[in-house]
Write a protein that holds these residues in place. Structure first.
Motif, short mmCIF file in Angstrom:
data_model
loop_
_atom_site.label_atom_id
_atom_site.label_comp_id
_atom_site.label_asym_id
_atom_site.label_seq_id
_atom_site.Cartn_x
_atom_site.Cartn_y
_atom_site.Cartn_z
N SER A 305 0.80 -1.23 0.00
CA SER A 305 0.00 0.00 0.00
C SER A 305 0.84 1.28 0.00
O SER A 305 0.27 2.36 -0.05
N ARG A 306 2.16 1.15 0.05
CA ARG A 306 3.01 2.34 0.09
C ARG A 306 4.04 2.26 -1.03
O ARG A 306 4.68 1.21 -1.22
N VAL A 307 4.23 3.36 -1.74
CA VAL A 307 5.09 3.38 -2.93
C VAL A 307 6.06 4.55 -2.86
O VAL A 307 5.66 5.69 -2.59
N LEU A 308 7.33 4.26 -3.13
CA LEU A 308 8.35 5.30 -3.27
C LEU A 308 8.92 5.16 -4.68
O LEU A 308 9.57 4.16 -5.00
N SER A 309 8.67 6.14 -5.55
CA SER A 309 9.07 6.07 -6.96
C SER A 309 9.93 7.26 -7.31
O SER A 309 9.46 8.40 -7.35
N HIS A 310 11.21 6.99 -7.59
CA HIS A 310 12.15 8.04 -8.02
C HIS A 310 12.35 7.92 -9.54
O HIS A 310 12.54 6.83 -10.06
N ILE A 311 12.33 9.05 -10.23
CA ILE A 311 12.55 9.13 -11.69
C ILE A 311 11.89 7.96 -12.40
O ILE A 311 12.47 7.29 -13.26
N GLY A 312 10.63 7.70 -12.08
CA GLY A 312 9.93 6.53 -12.59
C GLY A 312 9.77 6.52 -14.10
O GLY A 312 9.53 7.54 -14.74
N THR A 313 9.89 5.31 -14.66
CA THR A 313 9.88 5.13 -16.10
C THR A 313 8.45 4.86 -16.58
O THR A 313 8.14 3.76 -17.03
N TYR A 314 7.60 5.87 -16.51
CA TYR A 314 6.22 5.70 -16.96
C TYR A 314 6.13 5.95 -18.46
O TYR A 314 5.42 6.83 -18.95
N THR A 315 6.91 5.15 -19.20
CA THR A 315 7.03 5.30 -20.65
C THR A 315 6.84 3.94 -21.32
O THR A 315 6.58 2.93 -20.65
N SER A 394 18.84 12.15 -1.61
CA SER A 394 19.03 13.22 -0.64
C SER A 394 17.77 13.43 0.21
O SER A 394 17.84 13.96 1.32
N GLN A 395 16.63 13.01 -0.31
CA GLN A 395 15.36 13.21 0.40
C GLN A 395 14.86 11.96 1.12
O GLN A 395 13.75 11.97 1.66
N LEU A 396 15.64 10.90 1.16
CA LEU A 396 15.16 9.67 1.77
C LEU A 396 14.66 9.84 3.21
O LEU A 396 13.62 9.27 3.57
N PRO A 397 15.35 10.60 4.07
CA PRO A 397 14.78 10.79 5.42
C PRO A 397 13.38 11.41 5.39
O PRO A 397 12.50 11.01 6.16
N GLU A 398 13.18 12.36 4.50
CA GLU A 398 11.88 13.02 4.39
C GLU A 398 10.83 12.10 3.77
O GLU A 398 9.70 11.99 4.26
N SER A 399 11.20 11.43 2.67
CA SER A 399 10.22 10.61 1.97
C SER A 399 9.80 9.39 2.79
O SER A 399 8.61 9.03 2.81
N LEU A 400 10.74 8.74 3.48
CA LEU A 400 10.38 7.58 4.30
C LEU A 400 9.52 8.00 5.49
O LEU A 400 8.58 7.29 5.87
#
Length: 438
Positions: A305-315, A394-400
């Protein structure tokens, strides 16, 4: 002229006397005396002579940064599109340096102006905050040895994974699970993501619950063998094994989600006491791993139910007309399909990829607007970076912290609601900025 062998030995030792030092040590030396006789040599060894010559070198520790470039004329550094500090010449050489303090927990960009022309630079400069570094008094979790897995869902696929357990894990209490695609990139504690440091610090601060983290690598199959999976993959003839990363990660189906649930998680559950509710499961990744994380949750929201997506390849990387759905369809399926109960953190940058498969930035903006339109609990960070992990890492502490906020171990489910602050904001809009005005 003949040289004394002793002279040659002394010369060789002194010429190679500079050793590579840590970022923290180089910054300390820079704060003492930039004109010290040995500083320039230590700088070149540590930052890399070629990087200094190309104008791409930077050294950072927390918010303290040192930039270095080789130029016959005094350069001007531009940081985050703003004029930076004046540069200092080292010992009448062609090497110039500048010290600067950058905001932590964010990515940055820089370049130089030399004789009115742009030179060098880097679009992906991470400034890690304190929770990305090891801290005194914070116990370190344990990373398992590499484990090799042979898949049945991807017939004959061989992949590797590691298990990271925080010190706070208690076998008498079931723990949450977070699965990281391209997990081999997280096995170095002080590598590009510094993920294990982040996990330790946030768990210690109780900003995230006790979670068993699974770092899984993409799989490969033998070229010979004739399995349907092997035959579906294109790979160079010289390769003895066929890589399955894109097949696993970029294909829009429930196959990857089932692989995680029925094979990896099931295997890890023989070693650790794991929760069984999707409320306690998250999937994370970058690039193709980013869409894989979203797709797993989208296809199986009762499991993840939880998603962390960096520079996702929605192509359209895996799109095959009439046969296989590619990632380009997902932003539109979010708009049209029944709403899933998932929480999503997205990240991308304006200089991300653009090729025959589509535009990464535009597709991530499409995804963010689709999630917003349908009332999903989502967060989108959009920077000026390229196809790099610098921003997301660099944002992992914030995103998690955001992803696991309000987690209650006494619950097995929660209906995710879009935050009020997000509801009050307009959709994302696009402005063309890198073309001539028409």
């Amino acid at each position: 002229m003949k040289r004394n062998p002793l002279f040659l030995l002394i010369f060789a030792v002194s010429a190679g006397a500079a050793d590579k030092v840590t970022n923290a040590r180089l910054l300390e030396l820079a704060s003492q005396n930039l004109q010290d006789a040995g500083f320039r040599e230590t700088l070149l060894v540590t930052a890399g002579t070629e990087a200094v010559q190309k104008g791409t070198a930077f050294i950072g520790e927390g918010g303290d940064f040192l930039f270095a470039v080789e130029s016959p004329l005094k350069p001007q550094i531009v940081i985050d599109d703003q004029p930076g500090p004046a540069m200092t010449q080292l010992n009448a050489s062609n090497v110039w340096v500048a010290k600067s303090q950058l905001r932590t927990g964010h990515p940055h960009t820089f370049h130089y102006i030399v004789e009115g022309k742009r030179f060098g630079g880097n679009l992906n400069v991470p400034a890690f905050g304190p929770d990305s570094y090891q801290k005194a008094g914070v116990p370190e979790g344990k990373l398992s040895e590499k484990i090799v897995h042979i898949s049945k869902i991807y017939e004959g696929m061989e992949s590797e994974y590691w298990i990271y357990a925080p010190v706070q894990y208690d076998a008498s209490k079931a723990a949450g699970v977070m699965i990281w695609t391209d997990g081999q990139g997280h096995t170095n504690r002080n590598g590009g993501s510094r993920l294990m440091n982040v996990i330790d610090n946030l768990t210690h601060q109780k900003k995230i619950p006790v979670i068993i983290h699974i770092f899984t690598s993409p799989g490969t199959v033998e070229r010979v063998g004739g399995t349907p999976t092997a035959n579906s993959v294109n790979a160079p003839a010289r390769s003895p094994r066929r890589p399955l990363r894109s097949v696993q990660y970029d294909t829009v189906s429930d196959r990857f989600g089932r692989f995680l649930r029925d094979e990896l998680v099931a295997e890890v559950a023989t070693k650790f006491n794991l929760r069984k509710d999707g409320y306690s499961y998250a999937v994370a990744g970058g690039s193709s791993g980013g869409i894989a994380a979203f797709n797993a949750a989208w296809q199986m929201p009762d499991q993840y139910s939880r998603v962390l997506s960096h520079i996702g390849t929605y192509t359209s990387i895996q799109w095959t007309p009439g046969k296989i759905e590619g990632g380009e369809i997902l932003p539109f399926r979010v708009r049209k399909d029944p709403k899933r109960n998932i929480r999503v953190w997205l990240q991308d940058g304006s200089e991300d990829l653009e090729n025959s498969h589509g535009s990464w930035p535009l597709q991530n903006i499409q995804m963010a607007n689709s999630l917003k339109m349908r009332g999903y609990d989502f967060h989108f960070t959009f920077g000026a970076g390229a196809h790099s992990g610098a921003h997301g890492n660099s944002q992992l502490p914030e995103s998690l912290t955001w992803l696991w906020r309000d987690y209650d171990p006494s619950k097995t489910e929660q209906t995710y609601e879009q935050e009020t602050a997000e509801k009050d904001k307009p959709p994302y809009r696009v402005r063309i900025y890198n073309r001539d005005a028409l």
